[in-house]
Design a protein around this motif. Structure first.
Motif, PDB file in Angstrom:
ATOM      1  N   LEU A   1       0.832  -1.195   0.000  1.00  0.00           N
ATOM      2  CA  LEU A   1       0.000   0.000   0.000  1.00  0.00           C
ATOM      3  C   LEU A   1       0.868   1.247   0.000  1.00  0.00           C
ATOM      4  CD1 LEU A   1      -1.178  -2.233   2.279  1.00  0.00           C
ATOM      5  CD2 LEU A   1      -3.111  -0.730   2.053  1.00  0.00           C
ATOM      6  N   VAL A   2       0.334   2.304  -0.576  1.00  0.00           N
ATOM      7  CA  VAL A   2       0.946   3.618  -0.484  1.00  0.00           C
ATOM      8  C   VAL A   2      -0.134   4.545   0.061  1.00  0.00           C
ATOM      9  CG1 VAL A   2       0.492   4.152  -2.943  1.00  0.00           C
ATOM     10  CG2 VAL A   2       2.170   5.490  -1.674  1.00  0.00           C
ATOM     11  N   LYS A   3       0.155   5.184   1.183  1.00  0.00           N
ATOM     12  CA  LYS A   3      -0.828   6.046   1.849  1.00  0.00           C
ATOM     13  C   LYS A   3      -2.166   5.320   2.029  1.00  0.00           C
ATOM     14  CE  LYS A   3       1.454   9.982   2.235  1.00  0.00           C
ATOM     15  NZ  LYS A   3       1.638  10.652   3.488  1.00  0.00           N
ATOM     16  N   ASP A   4      -2.085   4.070   2.507  1.00  0.00           N
ATOM     17  CA  ASP A   4      -3.254   3.231   2.800  1.00  0.00           C
ATOM     18  C   ASP A   4      -4.064   2.810   1.578  1.00  0.00           C
ATOM     19  OD1 ASP A   4      -2.715   3.161   5.558  1.00  0.00           O
ATOM     20  OD2 ASP A   4      -3.739   5.077   5.841  1.00  0.00           O
ATOM     21  N   LYS A   5      -3.526   3.007   0.374  1.00  0.00           N
ATOM     22  CA  LYS A   5      -4.200   2.550  -0.847  1.00  0.00           C
ATOM     23  C   LYS A   5      -3.398   1.404  -1.453  1.00  0.00           C
ATOM     24  CE  LYS A   5      -6.219   6.951  -2.203  1.00  0.00           C
ATOM     25  NZ  LYS A   5      -6.241   7.959  -3.254  1.00  0.00           N
ATOM     26  N   SER A   6      -4.070   0.293  -1.691  1.00  0.00           N
ATOM     27  CA  SER A   6      -3.413  -0.870  -2.279  1.00  0.00           C
ATOM     28  C   SER A   6      -3.029  -0.584  -3.730  1.00  0.00           C
ATOM     29  CB  SER A   6      -4.374  -2.063  -2.230  1.00  0.00           C
ATOM     30  OG  SER A   6      -3.870  -3.135  -2.963  1.00  0.00           O
ATOM     31  N   PHE A   7      -1.788  -0.916  -4.092  1.00  0.00           N
ATOM     32  CA  PHE A   7      -1.401  -0.774  -5.496  1.00  0.00           C
ATOM     33  C   PHE A   7      -1.036  -2.116  -6.118  1.00  0.00           C
ATOM     34  CE2 PHE A   7       2.509   0.146  -3.164  1.00  0.00           C
ATOM     35  CZ  PHE A   7       3.529  -0.448  -3.906  1.00  0.00           C
ATOM     36  N   VAL A   8      -0.710  -3.106  -5.314  1.00  0.00           N
ATOM     37  CA  VAL A   8      -0.569  -4.494  -5.768  1.00  0.00           C
ATOM     38  C   VAL A   8      -1.008  -5.408  -4.635  1.00  0.00           C
ATOM     39  CG1 VAL A   8       1.347  -4.065  -7.379  1.00  0.00           C
ATOM     40  CG2 VAL A   8       1.856  -4.763  -5.054  1.00  0.00           C
ATOM     41  N   ARG A   9      -1.552  -6.563  -5.010  1.00  0.00           N
ATOM     42  CA  ARG A   9      -1.912  -7.558  -3.999  1.00  0.00           C
ATOM     43  C   ARG A   9      -1.822  -8.936  -4.618  1.00  0.00           C
ATOM     44  NH1 ARG A   9      -6.631 -10.373  -3.824  1.00  0.00           N
ATOM     45  NH2 ARG A   9      -8.201  -9.811  -5.357  1.00  0.00           N
TER      46      ARG A   9
ATOM     47  N   VAL B   1       6.550  -0.089  -9.991  1.00  0.00           N
ATOM     48  CA  VAL B   1       6.717   1.373 -10.034  1.00  0.00           C
ATOM     49  C   VAL B   1       5.497   2.019 -10.686  1.00  0.00           C
ATOM     50  CG1 VAL B   1       8.077   3.267 -11.039  1.00  0.00           C
ATOM     51  CG2 VAL B   1       9.239   1.307  -9.972  1.00  0.00           C
ATOM     52  N   ALA B   2       5.041   1.464 -11.808  1.00  0.00           N
ATOM     53  CA  ALA B   2       3.878   2.029 -12.508  1.00  0.00           C
ATOM     54  C   ALA B   2       2.626   1.941 -11.637  1.00  0.00           C
ATOM     55  CB  ALA B   2       3.667   1.303 -13.835  1.00  0.00           C
ATOM     56  N   ALA B   3       2.436   0.822 -10.940  1.00  0.00           N
ATOM     57  CA  ALA B   3       1.267   0.657 -10.071  1.00  0.00           C
ATOM     58  C   ALA B   3       1.331   1.634  -8.901  1.00  0.00           C
ATOM     59  CB  ALA B   3       1.188  -0.779  -9.566  1.00  0.00           C
ATOM     60  N   TRP B   4       2.532   1.802  -8.339  1.00  0.00           N
ATOM     61  CA  TRP B   4       2.718   2.750  -7.241  1.00  0.00           C
ATOM     62  C   TRP B   4       2.339   4.157  -7.715  1.00  0.00           C
ATOM     63  CZ3 TRP B   4       5.706   7.093  -6.565  1.00  0.00           C
ATOM     64  CH2 TRP B   4       5.825   7.569  -5.258  1.00  0.00           C
ATOM     65  N   ARG B   5       2.803   4.544  -8.895  1.00  0.00           N
ATOM     66  CA  ARG B   5       2.484   5.870  -9.443  1.00  0.00           C
ATOM     67  C   ARG B   5       0.982   6.062  -9.643  1.00  0.00           C
ATOM     68  NH1 ARG B   5       6.587   8.966 -10.809  1.00  0.00           N
ATOM     69  NH2 ARG B   5       8.617   8.098 -11.296  1.00  0.00           N
ATOM     70  N   GLU B   6       0.271   4.980  -9.984  1.00  0.00           N
ATOM     71  CA  GLU B   6      -1.186   5.054 -10.174  1.00  0.00           C
ATOM     72  C   GLU B   6      -1.895   5.419  -8.869  1.00  0.00           C
ATOM     73  OE1 GLU B   6      -3.676   4.523 -12.752  1.00  0.00           O
ATOM     74  OE2 GLU B   6      -1.855   5.079 -13.844  1.00  0.00           O
ATOM     75  N   LYS B   7      -1.400   4.935  -7.758  1.00  0.00           N
ATOM     76  CA  LYS B   7      -2.089   5.107  -6.478  1.00  0.00           C
ATOM     77  C   LYS B   7      -1.487   6.162  -5.553  1.00  0.00           C
ATOM     78  CE  LYS B   7      -5.573   2.451  -6.797  1.00  0.00           C
ATOM     79  NZ  LYS B   7      -6.909   2.996  -6.594  1.00  0.00           N
TER      80      LYS B   7
ATOM     81  N   PRO C   1      -0.339   9.661  -4.046  1.00  0.00           N
ATOM     82  CA  PRO C   1      -0.779  11.049  -4.241  1.00  0.00           C
ATOM     83  C   PRO C   1       0.210  11.774  -5.166  1.00  0.00           C
ATOM     84  CG  PRO C   1      -0.765  10.452  -1.908  1.00  0.00           C
ATOM     85  CD  PRO C   1      -0.098   9.333  -2.647  1.00  0.00           C
ATOM     86  N   LYS C   2      -0.310  12.682  -5.972  1.00  0.00           N
ATOM     87  CA  LYS C   2       0.525  13.383  -6.962  1.00  0.00           C
ATOM     88  C   LYS C   2       1.777  14.009  -6.347  1.00  0.00           C
ATOM     89  CE  LYS C   2      -2.956  14.542 -10.491  1.00  0.00           C
ATOM     90  NZ  LYS C   2      -3.410  13.203 -10.510  1.00  0.00           N
ATOM     91  N   ARG C   3       1.631  14.641  -5.207  1.00  0.00           N
ATOM     92  CA  ARG C   3       2.771  15.297  -4.561  1.00  0.00           C
ATOM     93  C   ARG C   3       3.852  14.285  -4.183  1.00  0.00           C
ATOM     94  NH1 ARG C   3       1.267  19.641  -0.253  1.00  0.00           N
ATOM     95  NH2 ARG C   3       0.624  20.646  -2.160  1.00  0.00           N
TER      96      ARG C   3
ATOM     97  N   ALA D   1       5.606  12.912  -7.293  1.00  0.00           N
ATOM     98  CA  ALA D   1       6.546  13.888  -7.861  1.00  0.00           C
ATOM     99  C   ALA D   1       7.908  13.828  -7.172  1.00  0.00           C
ATOM    100  CB  ALA D   1       5.968  15.297  -7.763  1.00  0.00           C
ATOM    101  N   THR D   2       7.960  13.292  -5.956  1.00  0.00           N
ATOM    102  CA  THR D   2       9.234  13.225  -5.235  1.00  0.00           C
ATOM    103  C   THR D   2      10.059  12.010  -5.641  1.00  0.00           C
ATOM    104  OG1 THR D   2       8.438  11.883  -3.379  1.00  0.00           O
ATOM    105  CG2 THR D   2       8.161  14.285  -3.202  1.00  0.00           C
ATOM    106  N   PHE D   3       9.444  11.080  -6.341  1.00  0.00           N
ATOM    107  CA  PHE D   3      10.121   9.839  -6.703  1.00  0.00           C
ATOM    108  C   PHE D   3      10.624   9.903  -8.138  1.00  0.00           C
ATOM    109  CE2 PHE D   3       9.964   5.521  -8.536  1.00  0.00           C
ATOM    110  CZ  PHE D   3      10.951   4.938  -7.765  1.00  0.00           C
TER     111      PHE D   3
END
Length: 126
Positions: A36-44, A100-106, A108-110, A113-115
């Motif tokens: 998860l990134v910021k409590d949103k699942s991006f892969v499972r 990486v692509a899945a992480w970017r999908e989920k 937050p934009k800010r 942008a840091t990655f």
């Protein structure tokens, strides 16, 4: 959890860490291990050899056509911004790209942008 699920999820976690994805936590989604990134699942994990990966619909269509050996979907995922990945078929470099692509999908934009992908290591340590 099955042995395959445990070892394959450990691989996913190792690759995500090696990629340097910020603010990733290990959790569950629909009762299976997830990142998860910021409590949103991006892969499972869907099962011992299948990873559910979030992705843009346009990208999903292209990848499903490009390499059906690696990427596929079931009726359940048709029309959704997620596809299935055969972990036994995909190499670490391609899987890292999907993470990486899945992480970017989920993310937050800010935060996204840091990655910078150019800052990530080229190959994970075993």
């Amino acid at each position: 959890m099955s042995e395959d699920l445990d070892s394959n999820f450990a691989r996913v976690v190792r690759l995500a860490e090696a990629a340097g994805l910020p603010e990733v936590t290990v959790g569950t989604s629909y009762g299976t291990p997830a990142l998860l990134v910021k409590d949103k699942s991006f892969v499972r994990m869907k099962d011992g050899d299948t990873l559910v990966v979030m992705c843009a619909r346009e990208e999903k269509e292209m990848l499903l056509e490009l390499d059906p050996r690696l990427y596929f979907e079931t009726d359940h995922y048709k029309g959704w911004p997620a596809m299935l990945v055969r972990l036994s078929e995909i190499d670490d470099q391609s899987l890292t790209g999907r993470l990486v692509a899945a992480w970017r999908e989920k993310a937050p934009k800010r935060l996204a942008a840091t990655f910078s992908e150019r800052d990530q290591p080229r190959s994970p340590t075993p």
